[in-house]
Motif scaffolding. Sequence first.
Motif, PDB file in Angstrom:
ATOM      1  N   LEU A 183      -1.834  -4.273  11.095  1.00 13.85           N
ATOM      2  CA  LEU A 183      -0.522  -3.689  10.826  1.00 13.85           C
ATOM      3  C   LEU A 183       0.543  -4.764  10.714  1.00 13.85           C
ATOM      4  O   LEU A 183       1.385  -4.737   9.808  1.00 13.85           O
ATOM      5  CB  LEU A 183      -0.172  -2.687  11.934  1.00 13.85           C
ATOM      6  CG  LEU A 183       1.232  -2.090  11.887  1.00 13.85           C
ATOM      7  CD1 LEU A 183       1.429  -1.272  10.630  1.00 13.85           C
ATOM      8  CD2 LEU A 183       1.501  -1.251  13.132  1.00 13.85           C
ATOM      9  N   LEU A 184       0.518  -5.736  11.615  1.00 17.53           N
ATOM     10  CA  LEU A 184       1.537  -6.784  11.595  1.00 17.53           C
ATOM     11  C   LEU A 184       1.432  -7.643  10.337  1.00 17.53           C
ATOM     12  O   LEU A 184       2.444  -8.018   9.747  1.00 17.53           O
ATOM     13  CB  LEU A 184       1.413  -7.652  12.845  1.00 17.53           C
ATOM     14  CG  LEU A 184       1.643  -6.934  14.191  1.00 17.53           C
ATOM     15  CD1 LEU A 184       1.469  -7.910  15.343  1.00 17.53           C
ATOM     16  CD2 LEU A 184       3.023  -6.303  14.231  1.00 17.53           C
ATOM     17  N   ALA A 185       0.197  -7.970   9.928  1.00 20.16           N
ATOM     18  CA  ALA A 185       0.022  -8.760   8.706  1.00 20.16           C
ATOM     19  C   ALA A 185       0.494  -7.986   7.484  1.00 20.16           C
ATOM     20  O   ALA A 185       1.109  -8.551   6.563  1.00 20.16           O
ATOM     21  CB  ALA A 185      -1.445  -9.156   8.548  1.00 20.16           C
ATOM     22  N   LEU A 186       0.217  -6.690   7.456  1.00 16.25           N
ATOM     23  CA  LEU A 186       0.664  -5.862   6.342  1.00 16.25           C
ATOM     24  C   LEU A 186       2.187  -5.830   6.263  1.00 16.25           C
ATOM     25  O   LEU A 186       2.777  -5.945   5.183  1.00 16.25           O
ATOM     26  CB  LEU A 186       0.108  -4.447   6.508  1.00 16.25           C
ATOM     27  CG  LEU A 186       0.430  -3.443   5.402  1.00 16.25           C
ATOM     28  CD1 LEU A 186      -0.321  -3.801   4.130  1.00 16.25           C
ATOM     29  CD2 LEU A 186       0.090  -2.022   5.836  1.00 16.25           C
TER      30      LEU A 186
ATOM     31  N   ILE B  50       2.071   5.879  -2.391  1.00 20.70           N
ATOM     32  CA  ILE B  50       3.022   6.385  -1.401  1.00 20.70           C
ATOM     33  C   ILE B  50       2.793   7.873  -1.155  1.00 20.70           C
ATOM     34  O   ILE B  50       2.833   8.344  -0.013  1.00 20.70           O
ATOM     35  CB  ILE B  50       4.466   6.110  -1.867  1.00 20.70           C
ATOM     36  CG1 ILE B  50       4.739   4.601  -1.862  1.00 20.70           C
ATOM     37  CG2 ILE B  50       5.469   6.835  -0.974  1.00 20.70           C
ATOM     38  CD1 ILE B  50       6.085   4.220  -2.463  1.00 20.70           C
ATOM     39  N   LYS B  51       2.514   8.624  -2.213  1.00 24.71           N
ATOM     40  CA  LYS B  51       2.246  10.057  -2.063  1.00 24.71           C
ATOM     41  C   LYS B  51       0.957  10.306  -1.295  1.00 24.71           C
ATOM     42  O   LYS B  51       0.835  11.315  -0.596  1.00 24.71           O
ATOM     43  CB  LYS B  51       2.153  10.713  -3.440  1.00 24.71           C
ATOM     44  CG  LYS B  51       3.470  10.772  -4.196  1.00 24.71           C
ATOM     45  CD  LYS B  51       3.272  11.454  -5.536  1.00 24.71           C
ATOM     46  CE  LYS B  51       4.589  11.509  -6.311  1.00 24.71           C
ATOM     47  NZ  LYS B  51       4.410  12.161  -7.637  1.00 24.71           N
ATOM     48  N   ARG B  52      -0.008   9.390  -1.410  1.00 24.01           N
ATOM     49  CA  ARG B  52      -1.321   9.584  -0.802  1.00 24.01           C
ATOM     50  C   ARG B  52      -1.467   8.906   0.558  1.00 24.01           C
ATOM     51  O   ARG B  52      -2.545   8.908   1.132  1.00 24.01           O
ATOM     52  CB  ARG B  52      -2.411   9.037  -1.738  1.00 24.01           C
ATOM     53  CG  ARG B  52      -2.637   9.877  -2.977  1.00 24.01           C
ATOM     54  CD  ARG B  52      -3.565   9.164  -3.942  1.00 24.01           C
ATOM     55  NE  ARG B  52      -4.087  10.050  -4.970  1.00 24.01           N
ATOM     56  CZ  ARG B  52      -3.424  10.431  -6.060  1.00 24.01           C
ATOM     57  NH1 ARG B  52      -2.188   9.967  -6.243  1.00 24.01           N
ATOM     58  NH2 ARG B  52      -3.955  11.240  -6.940  1.00 24.01           N
ATOM     59  N   ASP B  53      -0.407   8.291   1.068  1.00 29.68           N
ATOM     60  CA  ASP B  53      -0.467   7.573   2.351  1.00 29.68           C
ATOM     61  C   ASP B  53      -1.504   6.450   2.307  1.00 29.68           C
ATOM     62  O   ASP B  53      -2.386   6.350   3.170  1.00 29.68           O
ATOM     63  CB  ASP B  53      -0.780   8.530   3.516  1.00 29.68           C
ATOM     64  CG  ASP B  53       0.389   9.445   3.834  1.00 29.68           C
ATOM     65  OD1 ASP B  53       1.511   9.163   3.382  1.00 29.68           O
ATOM     66  OD2 ASP B  53       0.177  10.452   4.533  1.00 29.68           O
ATOM     67  N   LEU B  54      -1.401   5.587   1.305  1.00 25.12           N
ATOM     68  CA  LEU B  54      -2.321   4.463   1.141  1.00 25.12           C
ATOM     69  C   LEU B  54      -1.518   3.160   1.190  1.00 25.12           C
ATOM     70  O   LEU B  54      -1.192   2.578   0.151  1.00 25.12           O
ATOM     71  CB  LEU B  54      -3.075   4.580  -0.191  1.00 25.12           C
ATOM     72  CG  LEU B  54      -3.917   5.839  -0.394  1.00 25.12           C
ATOM     73  CD1 LEU B  54      -4.456   5.904  -1.816  1.00 25.12           C
ATOM     74  CD2 LEU B  54      -5.055   5.894   0.620  1.00 25.12           C
ATOM     75  N   PRO B  55      -1.169   2.676   2.382  1.00 23.07           N
ATOM     76  CA  PRO B  55      -0.298   1.492   2.465  1.00 23.07           C
ATOM     77  C   PRO B  55      -0.945   0.226   1.948  1.00 23.07           C
ATOM     78  O   PRO B  55      -0.303  -0.561   1.245  1.00 23.07           O
ATOM     79  CB  PRO B  55       0.013   1.396   3.958  1.00 23.07           C
ATOM     80  CG  PRO B  55      -1.097   2.123   4.642  1.00 23.07           C
ATOM     81  CD  PRO B  55      -1.504   3.216   3.709  1.00 23.07           C
ATOM     82  N   HIS B  56      -2.216  -0.025   2.287  1.00 24.74           N
ATOM     83  CA  HIS B  56      -2.872  -1.257   1.842  1.00 24.74           C
ATOM     84  C   HIS B  56      -2.994  -1.299   0.328  1.00 24.74           C
ATOM     85  O   HIS B  56      -2.778  -2.346  -0.297  1.00 24.74           O
ATOM     86  CB  HIS B  56      -4.250  -1.378   2.489  1.00 24.74           C
ATOM     87  CG  HIS B  56      -4.202  -1.620   3.963  1.00 24.74           C
ATOM     88  ND1 HIS B  56      -4.025  -2.866   4.506  1.00 24.74           N
ATOM     89  CD2 HIS B  56      -4.294  -0.759   5.010  1.00 24.74           C
ATOM     90  CE1 HIS B  56      -4.019  -2.777   5.833  1.00 24.74           C
ATOM     91  NE2 HIS B  56      -4.181  -1.506   6.151  1.00 24.74           N
ATOM     92  N   GLU B  57      -3.331  -0.148  -0.267  1.00 25.57           N
ATOM     93  CA  GLU B  57      -3.451  -0.096  -1.720  1.00 25.57           C
ATOM     94  C   GLU B  57      -2.084  -0.314  -2.388  1.00 25.57           C
ATOM     95  O   GLU B  57      -1.994  -0.980  -3.428  1.00 25.57           O
ATOM     96  CB  GLU B  57      -4.029   1.254  -2.143  1.00 25.57           C
ATOM     97  CG  GLU B  57      -5.504   1.427  -1.833  1.00 25.57           C
ATOM     98  CD  GLU B  57      -5.782   1.816  -0.381  1.00 25.57           C
ATOM     99  OE1 GLU B  57      -6.937   2.112  -0.061  1.00 25.57           O
ATOM    100  OE2 GLU B  57      -4.833   1.803   0.429  1.00 25.57           O
TER     101      GLU B  57
END
Length: 401
Positions: A206-209, A56-63
Motif C-alpha cells: 500500500l505504501l509503495a502504491l 476506478i469504477k471497478r476498484d482496481l488501484p494497481h491496474e
Amino acid sequence: QQQQCRPRPPQQQQQSGRVQQQQQQQQQQSASRQKGKAKKRQRPGQEYLIGIHQCIKRDLPHEAVHLYCKLKKVDPDMSMEEGTCSALLNLCLGKWQWELHQRHQHLLREYTAAGRDAAPLAEAAAKVVAAALHQKEQQQATAAGSTLGRMALDTGGLEGLPPQMVCHVEKHVELLLAEKLKDEAWLNSLVGDMPPKGQQQQSSSLLALLDCVVSLVLGDWKAAGKQLDEQLYLQLARVAGIQGDPDKAFDYAKQLVATWKQGGPKAAKLVPRLRDFQPALVGYALTGQAHKAQEVVDMMLEVCSQDLTEAEFALWLEAIANGGSYEQLSKALQLLSGELNELRNPTLSLVEQFFRCDSAACKWQYMVPALRYIYVGFISAPALNQTVMVCEVIDNWYDHF
C-alpha cells in the motif's frame, strides 16, 4: 387547384425557416462533437485515460496506476483533470477505508518494532471491512430506493479487535455493482502486460502504491502549473496519515487554509472542511499527542463553517486518553457537552480509558467534575443506553481506584 397554388402565410414561412435553422445548428453541433472526439482519439494516451476511469469504477488501484504510468510514457504532456486525480488517489487510499488503513499501518509499525506477529492485524482489518459491507447491504435492502447517507463502522460485535482499530469517522461505504460494469474484455487487454497478482502484491504494498501515485500526480500538476483544490489537499493529507506523518497531514490542511484566505477566482474550491483535518487528528490520537490534537481542533473551530461532530470529539478524546492531561479532558468534555446530545458507547469508553491509565490513577477526585460534564450534556437524552453506559463507567472507575 387554386388552393394548392396559394402561397403560404408569413407565419408558416417563418416557422419553416426556424425549423431549417435548428436543423442546421444541430448538424453543425454534431459535426463539431465528432471533430472533438476525433481530436481526443488522436492523442495516444486517451485510451489509457479511459482505462483509468474504468479501473476506478471497478476498484482496481494497481491496474489504474499501471495505466497511469503507461500514459506518461506514450504521452508525457497529457495530464488528468482534477476530479480524475482526486478519484485515483481516493481509490489507492481504499476510498472509505482510509481511516482503517491509517490505523492498520500504525499498528504494523508498532508490531514490527516490537517483533510481534502482525498477521492478526490483517485478519482484524478484514473483519471490519466485512462487517461494514454487511451493514451497508442491510441498509440498502431496507432503504426502498432512498439515498443512503454516511455511517459509522460498527465494531462493537467484533471479538479480539485491538482498541486502536476502532474507527470513529463516518463513511460513505460503497458496494461494487458488477452488473453495471462494461467493456471488461477491452480493459483486460489494456492491462494484460501487468505482472501476475501474486508477484504484484509482494512487490507493491500500500505504501509503495501511494508513493508512486502521489509522485505522478504532483509531478503532473507542477509541470502544468496548476493549483491544488480542496479534494486534492484532502487526499494528500490522508496519504500522509497512512504513511505515519500526522504533522505533514496537518501541514496540508494549513496550506489549504492559507491558500483559501488569499482569495482569488478558485477560492470557492478551497473552502476548508472538517474532513481536511481528520487525517492529522487520527494520527495524533494514535500517538497520544493531545496538545497537537487540540491545535487541530482549535483551527477547525476557527476556519470551518461546520459544527464539530462526534467523530472529531472522539478522536480528540482518544488523543487525550493516550497521552493527555485532566485539564485537556476537562476542556474537551466542556465543549462536547454543549455541542452533542448523544454519544456512542465507543466514545464514552475513551473517557473511561483515560482514568484507567497509570498517570490518572492518583486523580480519582477528578471523577465527579468529569461526570458532571457528561451528566449535563446527556441527562435529557432519550436513549436509555446512555444512562446505563455512564453508570457502568462509574462502577468501573470505583473498582479501578
